[in-house]
Design a protein around this motif. Sequence first.
Motif, PDB file in Angstrom:
ATOM      1  N   VAL A 116       0.853  -1.196   0.000  1.00 46.79           N
ATOM      2  CA  VAL A 116       0.000   0.000   0.000  1.00 46.79           C
ATOM      3  C   VAL A 116       0.885   1.241   0.000  1.00 46.79           C
ATOM      4  N   MET A 117       0.585   2.197  -0.896  1.00 47.45           N
ATOM      5  CA  MET A 117       1.323   3.451  -0.965  1.00 47.45           C
ATOM      6  C   MET A 117       0.349   4.614  -1.139  1.00 47.45           C
ATOM      7  N   ALA A 118       0.871   5.825  -1.017  1.00 42.97           N
ATOM      8  CA  ALA A 118       0.045   7.019  -1.178  1.00 42.97           C
ATOM      9  C   ALA A 118      -0.085   7.421  -2.640  1.00 42.97           C
ATOM     10  N   THR A 119       0.695   6.821  -3.509  1.00 36.06           N
ATOM     11  CA  THR A 119       0.632   7.080  -4.944  1.00 36.06           C
ATOM     12  C   THR A 119       0.660   5.741  -5.676  1.00 36.06           C
ATOM     13  N   MET A 120       0.617   5.785  -7.015  1.00 34.58           N
ATOM     14  CA  MET A 120       0.565   4.549  -7.797  1.00 34.58           C
ATOM     15  C   MET A 120       1.761   4.428  -8.749  1.00 34.58           C
ATOM     16  N   PRO A 121       2.982   4.538  -8.280  1.00 40.71           N
ATOM     17  CA  PRO A 121       4.125   4.373  -9.180  1.00 40.71           C
ATOM     18  C   PRO A 121       4.362   2.900  -9.483  1.00 40.71           C
ATOM     19  N   GLU A 122       5.291   2.649 -10.364  1.00 40.85           N
ATOM     20  CA  GLU A 122       5.652   1.268 -10.671  1.00 40.85           C
ATOM     21  C   GLU A 122       6.182   0.553  -9.429  1.00 40.85           C
ATOM     22  N   LYS A 123       6.781   1.311  -8.515  1.00 42.35           N
ATOM     23  CA  LYS A 123       7.307   0.728  -7.283  1.00 42.35           C
ATOM     24  C   LYS A 123       6.216   0.035  -6.476  1.00 42.35           C
ATOM     25  N   LEU A 124       4.989   0.523  -6.551  1.00 44.17           N
ATOM     26  CA  LEU A 124       3.878  -0.071  -5.810  1.00 44.17           C
ATOM     27  C   LEU A 124       3.674  -1.518  -6.213  1.00 44.17           C
ATOM     28  N   ILE A 125       3.538  -1.767  -7.508  1.00 41.44           N
ATOM     29  CA  ILE A 125       3.263  -3.131  -7.966  1.00 41.44           C
ATOM     30  C   ILE A 125       4.506  -4.009  -7.890  1.00 41.44           C
ATOM     31  N   ALA A 126       5.683  -3.399  -8.075  1.00 41.24           N
ATOM     32  CA  ALA A 126       6.923  -4.180  -8.006  1.00 41.24           C
ATOM     33  C   ALA A 126       7.180  -4.667  -6.583  1.00 41.24           C
ATOM     34  N   THR A 127       6.938  -3.803  -5.589  1.00 40.77           N
ATOM     35  CA  THR A 127       7.136  -4.202  -4.197  1.00 40.77           C
ATOM     36  C   THR A 127       6.174  -5.304  -3.807  1.00 40.77           C
ATOM     37  N   ALA A 128       4.897  -5.170  -4.209  1.00 47.00           N
ATOM     38  CA  ALA A 128       3.916  -6.217  -3.917  1.00 47.00           C
ATOM     39  C   ALA A 128       4.316  -7.541  -4.555  1.00 47.00           C
ATOM     40  N   LEU A 129       4.849  -7.478  -5.768  1.00 46.14           N
ATOM     41  CA  LEU A 129       5.264  -8.707  -6.452  1.00 46.14           C
ATOM     42  C   LEU A 129       6.506  -9.309  -5.802  1.00 46.14           C
ATOM     43  N   GLN A 130       7.434  -8.467  -5.382  1.00 38.35           N
ATOM     44  CA  GLN A 130       8.610  -8.975  -4.685  1.00 38.35           C
ATOM     45  C   GLN A 130       8.206  -9.713  -3.416  1.00 38.35           C
ATOM     46  N   ARG A 131       7.218  -9.182  -2.704  1.00 43.16           N
ATOM     47  CA  ARG A 131       6.726  -9.857  -1.504  1.00 43.16           C
ATOM     48  C   ARG A 131       6.141 -11.223  -1.857  1.00 43.16           C
ATOM     49  N   ALA A 132       5.438 -11.281  -2.970  1.00 44.20           N
ATOM     50  CA  ALA A 132       4.837 -12.547  -3.391  1.00 44.20           C
ATOM     51  C   ALA A 132       5.907 -13.574  -3.722  1.00 44.20           C
TER      52      ALA A 132
END
Length: 250
Positions: A116-132
């Motif tokens: 969860v982030m305050a904006t929607m950069p590519e980092k948002l989805i990349a971090t979630a995927l790294q966690r997965a």
Amino acid sequence: MGSRAGERFRPPSTPLWHPPAALRRKGHRVGRQRLRVAMRRRGLHALQPKAFTPRTTDSAHELRCAPNRLLNQPKPTQANQVWASDIAYLPLANGEWAYPCAYQDMVSKQVVGWHVMATMPEKLIATALQRAFLAQSPTPGLVIHSDRGGQYCGNAYRQLLHDHHAVRSQSRRGDGYDNAQAESLCSRLKTEVLELRERPVFADLTDAQTRVADYVDYYNHERLHSSISYQTPYHTHQQLLQLNALNCPA
């Protein structure tokens, strides 16, 4: 405001959210019609997702999208064979938004990674995927499906998939049903968390992050799903992994 500090997410204690199968597990003799009558007499109603408000998918970009690799293919039957992802929005008390991104196993329904982030950069989805990827150990060939948002077309995201031998898949242009499962998860999260608060907003970004973490834990380990025979996603995911291990040659 909202839930008390430190209070873990809990579903309502009334039959409001329980399917008959869950009630029968608790020793109640009840069917769908009996449940409808009981709810109607008490003025209860089922939680339903709210109408979509802000757009989280910005497909007006010139980045190259991947084809929908799920079309005309057999439905996946194994855990960690196909993951679906989407970005949702959560309202904050100051009028701004928090944006959760989640990856869900298409067969077991388990949320395998989120952020969860305050904006929607590519980092948002990349971090979630790294966690997965840290939580799971998918075999090469895992298909990761999403909508056509620009974040899912970025170089860092594509490199992350490449490093883990995963395959990118994206919805067709203008087809809102291509990523229905991930969108349903996001809609359910917003509905089931916000409807239980004193005000339908989160105090701040930290509050939203904490509540999403609590909800994902509840969703994976307690929430029953009709599509997986009223089992929990975590239980189903583990069963599928064990079955796959038994079927794999030594």
